[in-house]
Design an enzyme around this catalytic site. Structure first.
Site, PDB file in Angstrom:
ATOM      1  N   HIS A  18      21.740  16.683 106.037  1.00 41.91           N
ATOM      2  CA  HIS A  18      22.010  18.004 105.449  1.00 41.91           C
ATOM      3  C   HIS A  18      23.418  18.463 105.816  1.00 41.91           C
ATOM      4  O   HIS A  18      24.167  18.957 104.968  1.00 41.91           O
ATOM      5  CB  HIS A  18      21.020  19.057 105.981  1.00 41.91           C
ATOM      6  CG  HIS A  18      19.610  18.863 105.567  1.00 41.91           C
ATOM      7  ND1 HIS A  18      18.584  18.905 106.485  1.00 41.91           N
ATOM      8  CD2 HIS A  18      19.029  18.648 104.361  1.00 41.91           C
ATOM      9  CE1 HIS A  18      17.426  18.729 105.853  1.00 41.91           C
ATOM     10  NE2 HIS A  18      17.675  18.564 104.559  1.00 41.91           N
ATOM     11  N   LYS A  42       4.217  25.044 100.833  1.00 46.17           N
ATOM     12  CA  LYS A  42       4.452  24.150 101.968  1.00 46.17           C
ATOM     13  C   LYS A  42       4.035  24.838 103.258  1.00 46.17           C
ATOM     14  O   LYS A  42       4.013  26.061 103.354  1.00 46.17           O
ATOM     15  CB  LYS A  42       5.930  23.762 102.058  1.00 46.17           C
ATOM     16  CG  LYS A  42       6.375  22.788 100.986  1.00 46.17           C
ATOM     17  CD  LYS A  42       7.764  22.270 101.282  1.00 46.17           C
ATOM     18  CE  LYS A  42       8.173  21.211 100.290  1.00 46.17           C
ATOM     19  NZ  LYS A  42       9.502  20.670 100.606  1.00 46.17           N
ATOM     20  N   SER A 129      13.747  15.295 106.754  1.00 52.47           N
ATOM     21  CA  SER A 129      13.120  16.152 107.768  1.00 52.47           C
ATOM     22  C   SER A 129      11.737  15.634 108.123  1.00 52.47           C
ATOM     23  O   SER A 129      11.322  15.659 109.281  1.00 52.47           O
ATOM     24  CB  SER A 129      13.034  17.597 107.262  1.00 52.47           C
ATOM     25  OG  SER A 129      14.317  18.145 107.100  1.00 52.47           O
TER      26      SER A 129
END
Length: 165
Positions: A18, A42, A129
């Site tokens: 990122h 999520k 992630s």
């Protein structure tokens, strides 16, 4: 057109992949807003505020980068920020299909907003992630994959949630 770009995502947690995209985008645009998205579909490991804190610390030395959070449609957020570009990071060809669908929908909703796809550096092409959380939960080394300050927070959170294996 505005020379403000928005790089939106869940950043749960922020990775060096990122940061690679953010740093390169900050050299291209007058301002880059890194926008943490609250997705009700999520179940993130970190709260939106925690993700924003980790990002703010990670980008503190980058010129022209701000961290913010939002919920709802990205296009509405982009318009509120008077931005003209959506930054989307791609790691591999497999990312392209879903990203293309999102970009097409955003173009339908706001034809004046452009989406710019940026490939992450090859050294981070495998990084996500989700994979960071999985490796950390098994006690694997994630040094060099996320900012140092994220490692401690991630390990502590996994222990709190009893997700360390």
């Amino acid at each position: 057109m505005s020379n403000i770009a928005v790089y939106a995502g869940s950043f749960d947690p922020v990775t060096n992949g990122h940061l690679d995209i953010i740093e390169r985008a900050s050299k291209t645009f007058d301002k880059v807003i890194v926008a943490v998205f609250h997705n009700p579909n999520k179940n993130p490991l970190f709260t939106m505020e925690e993700r924003m804190e980790m990002l703010a610390e990670a980008v503190q030395d980058f010129d022209k980068v701000e961290v913010d959070g939002f919920e709802g449609l990205l296009i509405d957020y982009i318009n509120n920020q008077k931005a003209g570009v959506i930054i989307r990071g791609l790691r591999a060809v497999s990312d392209f299909e879903a990203e293309f669908q999102m970009a097409s929908m955003n173009k339908k909703l706001a034809p004046e907003i452009e989406t710019l796809f940026m490939m992450t550096s090859t050294k981070y092409a495998y990084l996500s992630s989700s994979s960071i959380k999985e490796v950390a939960s098994f006690g694997g080394c994630i040094e060099g994959l996320v900012p140092d300050h994220v490692i401690k927070r991630l390990i502590n959170r996994l222990k709190e949630e009893d997700k360390m294996i």
